[in-house]
Design a protein around this motif. Sequence first.
Motif, short mmCIF file in Angstrom:
data_model
loop_
_atom_site.label_atom_id
_atom_site.label_comp_id
_atom_site.label_asym_id
_atom_site.label_seq_id
_atom_site.Cartn_x
_atom_site.Cartn_y
_atom_site.Cartn_z
N GLY A 149 45.87 46.21 41.05
CA GLY A 149 44.44 46.75 41.17
C GLY A 149 43.47 45.61 40.23
O GLY A 149 42.35 46.07 39.67
N LEU A 150 43.75 44.29 40.67
CA LEU A 150 42.69 43.22 40.14
C LEU A 150 41.47 43.19 40.85
O LEU A 150 41.36 43.11 41.98
CB LEU A 150 43.62 42.05 40.04
N PRO A 151 40.39 43.13 40.03
CA PRO A 151 39.29 43.19 40.67
C PRO A 151 38.85 41.62 41.34
O PRO A 151 39.72 40.76 40.71
CB PRO A 151 38.26 43.56 39.68
N PRO A 152 38.10 41.63 42.12
CA PRO A 152 37.77 40.22 42.78
C PRO A 152 37.28 39.39 41.63
O PRO A 152 36.16 39.66 40.88
CB PRO A 152 36.66 40.27 43.74
N SER A 153 37.56 37.92 41.39
CA SER A 153 37.53 37.09 40.25
C SER A 153 38.11 35.78 40.42
O SER A 153 39.13 35.62 41.09
CB SER A 153 38.00 37.77 38.86
N PHE A 154 37.38 34.83 39.92
CA PHE A 154 37.83 33.37 39.86
C PHE A 154 39.04 33.42 38.84
O PHE A 154 39.73 32.13 38.68
CB PHE A 154 36.75 32.47 39.78
#
Length: 324
Positions: free
Chosen positions: A75-80
């Motif tokens: 469940g990691l959100p979009p991110s760099f």
Amino acid sequence: MTDVIPGAHPVSEEDPNPRPGGVRSRGLTPRWRLLIGDRMATVSAVSLLGILGTGLFGPLLVGDLATAQHLDRTGLPPSFAHGWQFLLGSDQLGRSVLARLVVAAQTSLSIAVPAVLISSVIGSIWGMWAGYHRGWRESISMRIADVVLSFPSLLIAVVILYIFDPSIANLIVVLAIARFPVYLRTARAEAAELQSRVFVDAARTFGLSSGTIIRRHVLPIVLPTLLTLATLDFCLVMLMESSLSFLGIGIQPPDISWGLLVAQGRQFLQSQWWISFFPGLAIVVTTTSAAVLAAWSRIAFDPNQRWRLLTDGSRRRKPKGASK
């Protein structure tokens, strides 16, 4: 009228092979120059090439990342911040959404492209043959097309795939069967109108066979319409595949497609929206780009309308010394 470079041989509008140093006729402007002159068509073409390249070579780059589970990164959100693997986030099993999106592109394109090719080739050849010969050939062909078109394409696919195994090969065949009558009717109408033209009568007088006449005189005129139809049909076939996968009778796990990814993420829309959002966005971008390119190709491949793609400046340029 064409511009002339001082000291160079002038190029006439009818000269198909301009001499070195001359300016090429506007009527013979390469289509890639027309494409570059249309910004929307250029962006659409680049987008489709990028998606096609992703589908061909992307799975080789991501490897097994699309199926690798990282239960500590669910469940990691979009991110760099999580590395390029999780640039678009992760799903409920910790799998990279980016990697799955890339692998799904190959599956979606491997279904849509063959289905459009098969239906367009069979339907176009059949339609030109029936329209040129008319008579019982045309009547039988049109009745077959009417029977197939009397049922919604998606309903035909649902029924057939419910009876048979919903594999990739069966999905391609079903979509091709559902769409070929569209090409048959279009090619039949064009060929039926052309078969009474003077140049076709002249070709018959010289003893050319029907196949040669269709190939040399009918096909070049019908081709722009068929290419436009095929480009638009690519959008419809991709949406049909996505709908079938969303309903659970299209692509089956462990294979994945954009439609299946949207279906798998629908129950997590409130907490993990990115699982369905990015595959849905890929479908929208692909189909929109194909639709824009279809509108451009209809004009670019039609000699009677190609002038519309020329800029106002290129149409109004005059050589030095010309009268206003």
